[in-house]
Design a protein around this motif. Structure first.
Motif, PDB file in Angstrom:
ATOM      1  N   ASN A   1       0.858  -1.192   0.000  1.00  0.00           N
ATOM      2  CA  ASN A   1       0.000   0.000   0.000  1.00  0.00           C
ATOM      3  C   ASN A   1       0.894   1.242   0.000  1.00  0.00           C
ATOM      4  O   ASN A   1       1.560   1.547   0.985  1.00  0.00           O
ATOM      5  N   ILE A   2       0.903   1.941  -1.125  1.00  0.00           N
ATOM      6  CA  ILE A   2       1.865   3.039  -1.268  1.00  0.00           C
ATOM      7  C   ILE A   2       1.520   4.219  -0.359  1.00  0.00           C
ATOM      8  O   ILE A   2       2.406   4.965   0.065  1.00  0.00           O
ATOM      9  N   LYS A   3       0.248   4.330  -0.004  1.00  0.00           N
ATOM     10  CA  LYS A   3      -0.153   5.385   0.950  1.00  0.00           C
ATOM     11  C   LYS A   3       0.530   5.158   2.296  1.00  0.00           C
ATOM     12  O   LYS A   3       1.085   6.064   2.896  1.00  0.00           O
ATOM     13  N   PHE A   4       0.485   3.892   2.723  1.00  0.00           N
ATOM     14  CA  PHE A   4       1.144   3.512   3.974  1.00  0.00           C
ATOM     15  C   PHE A   4       2.663   3.682   3.857  1.00  0.00           C
ATOM     16  O   PHE A   4       3.322   4.176   4.765  1.00  0.00           O
TER      17      PHE A   4
ATOM     18  N   GLU B   1       7.997   1.091  -5.589  1.00  0.00           N
ATOM     19  CA  GLU B   1       7.847   0.799  -4.160  1.00  0.00           C
ATOM     20  C   GLU B   1       9.132   0.189  -3.598  1.00  0.00           C
ATOM     21  O   GLU B   1       9.579   0.529  -2.498  1.00  0.00           O
ATOM     22  N   GLN B   2       9.743  -0.699  -4.382  1.00  0.00           N
ATOM     23  CA  GLN B   2      10.974  -1.347  -3.911  1.00  0.00           C
ATOM     24  C   GLN B   2      12.120  -0.334  -3.828  1.00  0.00           C
ATOM     25  O   GLN B   2      12.931  -0.381  -2.897  1.00  0.00           O
ATOM     26  N   PHE B   3      12.179   0.582  -4.778  1.00  0.00           N
ATOM     27  CA  PHE B   3      13.164   1.681  -4.733  1.00  0.00           C
ATOM     28  C   PHE B   3      12.967   2.476  -3.435  1.00  0.00           C
ATOM     29  O   PHE B   3      13.910   2.729  -2.676  1.00  0.00           O
ATOM     30  N   LEU B   4      11.707   2.816  -3.169  1.00  0.00           N
ATOM     31  CA  LEU B   4      11.410   3.574  -1.939  1.00  0.00           C
ATOM     32  C   LEU B   4      11.795   2.776  -0.690  1.00  0.00           C
ATOM     33  O   LEU B   4      12.425   3.312   0.239  1.00  0.00           O
ATOM     34  N   ARG B   5      11.467   1.486  -0.674  1.00  0.00           N
ATOM     35  CA  ARG B   5      11.734   0.691   0.539  1.00  0.00           C
ATOM     36  C   ARG B   5      13.241   0.539   0.792  1.00  0.00           C
ATOM     37  O   ARG B   5      13.685   0.582   1.936  1.00  0.00           O
ATOM     38  N   PHE B   6      14.021   0.357  -0.276  1.00  0.00           N
ATOM     39  CA  PHE B   6      15.475   0.236  -0.069  1.00  0.00           C
ATOM     40  C   PHE B   6      16.062   1.578   0.392  1.00  0.00           C
ATOM     41  O   PHE B   6      16.894   1.622   1.296  1.00  0.00           O
TER      42      PHE B   6
END
Ligand code: GN1
Ligand code: MG
Length: 354
Positions: free
Chosen positions: A160-163, A310-315
């Motif tokens: 969930n990209i909002k989260f 999302e994976q770019f953001l999470r890393f």
């Protein structure tokens, strides 16, 4: 952990034989995984210590996995397949119905049967592999399309990209290890795409894109193939959740179609292979076309962008947080991963005109 202690943990499970050795296996970023060999029977087993920082409800997660694998086994038997090879088999404790062993407080150990004669890959280097991979994930989703038991939401907000933006904004404002200034350009790359990502997520929130029972971590290394490159078994069921099947398609493209590695330090290696993308899509649609709605079909290409973003953001977020989520092999590892995901994201955008 001492080998003696690992053998002691493994021996708590109902293995029908005596444990000979327990050795580290694989490269998972989250859990600790071991292979268990026996002195008196040919079977081998996989022992896993689940990551308690990430999985806050392992009992709920194991209930999900048992329910899903039992459903899959019934289906596999019905079509004449082998239920011990085509899905995971959880092993309960000796003399107890539980699927996990707690050694210390909140530390959960689980066991599955090892599947012999299978092959794993880090990326798809042939079109056949990509096409079969797509077909295999669509089949996994299709076999679960009549799964009725409500799944426990063990990872609230997972894709969930909002989260993820809530987490991101908090990380950025805390900047606990003082790294934000060194990555301003990467932060800007997150921000320019924020609105587009939120717009897509709204379609899910409004129910226009349906939720189904999906895997949510379909990178190629979570798939066992047979020697003819057919999907044999989808493994790592920790993230089986109720979610759009677009997440699975997107995550597959993120790994299958990357011409480099997920953490490639040489960005010139990294791009999306259009041929692999098309081959995966072809295989996926050959099974999924019949159950996908028009809006799901329309957003298949965008899902590759969404999940890679999302994976770019999470890393990058883990780099800003001081590397608390993913296991790292060297200090800048999460930054290298983030840069490689951004390069892949740009290539996806360019080639799919997104
Ligand atoms: C993690 O557990 P593993 O290594 O299959 C992560 C995925 C990421 C992936 C990146 C529970 O998967 O979401 O996409 O790393 N799993 C969890 O390679 O966070
Ligand atoms: Mg996983």
């Amino acid at each position: 952990m001492e080998n003696k202690e690992l053998i002691e943990v493994a021996s708590r499970f109902d293995l029908k034989g005596n444990v000979e050795s327990v050795n580290t296996l694989g490269e998972g970023f989250i859990n600790d995984t071991f292979i268990v060999t026996m002195s008196d029977i040919p079977a081998k087993y996989i022992l896993q210590k689940k990551n308690k920082n990430i999985f806050k409800d392992v009992p709920g997660m194991m209930d999900n996995i048992v329910a899903v694998t039992e459903h899959l086994k019934r289906k596999i038997v019905a079509y004449g397949g082998n239920p011990l090879r085509e899905t995971l088999t959880q092993i309960p404790l000796l003399n107890a119905p539980s699927m996990y062993y707690t050694l210390y407080k909140d530390e959960y150990w689980c066991m599955t049967l090892f599947i012999e004669e299978s092959v794993t890959y880090q990326r798809a280097d042939t079109l056949v592999l990509a096409e079969q991979g797509g077909r295999g994930i669509a089949k996994f989703q299709s076999l679960l399309s009549d799964f009725k038991t409500p799944l426990v939401d063990t990872l609230p907000g997972f894709h969930n990209i909002k989260f993820r933006f809530e987490q991101w904004d908090a990380s950025l404002s805390k900047d606990v290890v003082g790294r934000a200034d060194s990555v301003r350009e990467l932060i800007a790359e997150i921000e320019v795409r924020r609105k587009q990502m939120l717009d897509f997520y709204e379609l899910i929130e409004r129910g226009e894109i349906p939720k189904r029972v999906t895997h949510n971590d379909t990178k190629i290394s979570n798939i066992l193939f047979d020697k003819s490159q057919n999907v044999l078994c989808v493994i790592d069921l920790d993230t089986v959740l109720s979610a759009p099947c677009l997440y699975d398609f997107g995550d597959s493209i993120r790994s299958y179609a990357n011409t480099g590695l997920e953490d490639d330090p040489n960005l010139e290696n990294v791009s999306m292979s259009r041929d692999i993308y098309e081959a995966y899509l072809k295989g996926y649609l050959s099974e999924a076309e019949s159950f996908l709605t028009d809006i799901e079909k329309k957003y298949l290409p965008f899902s590759a962008k969404y999940i890679t973003y999302e994976q770019f953001l999470r890393f990058l977020m883990d780099f800003l947080d001081g590397d608390t989520y993913y296991k790292i092999k060297y200090p800048e590892h999460n930054l290298v991963r983030a840069k490689a995901q951004l390069r892949l994201l740009q290539s996806i955008e360019q080639q799919l005109a997104l």
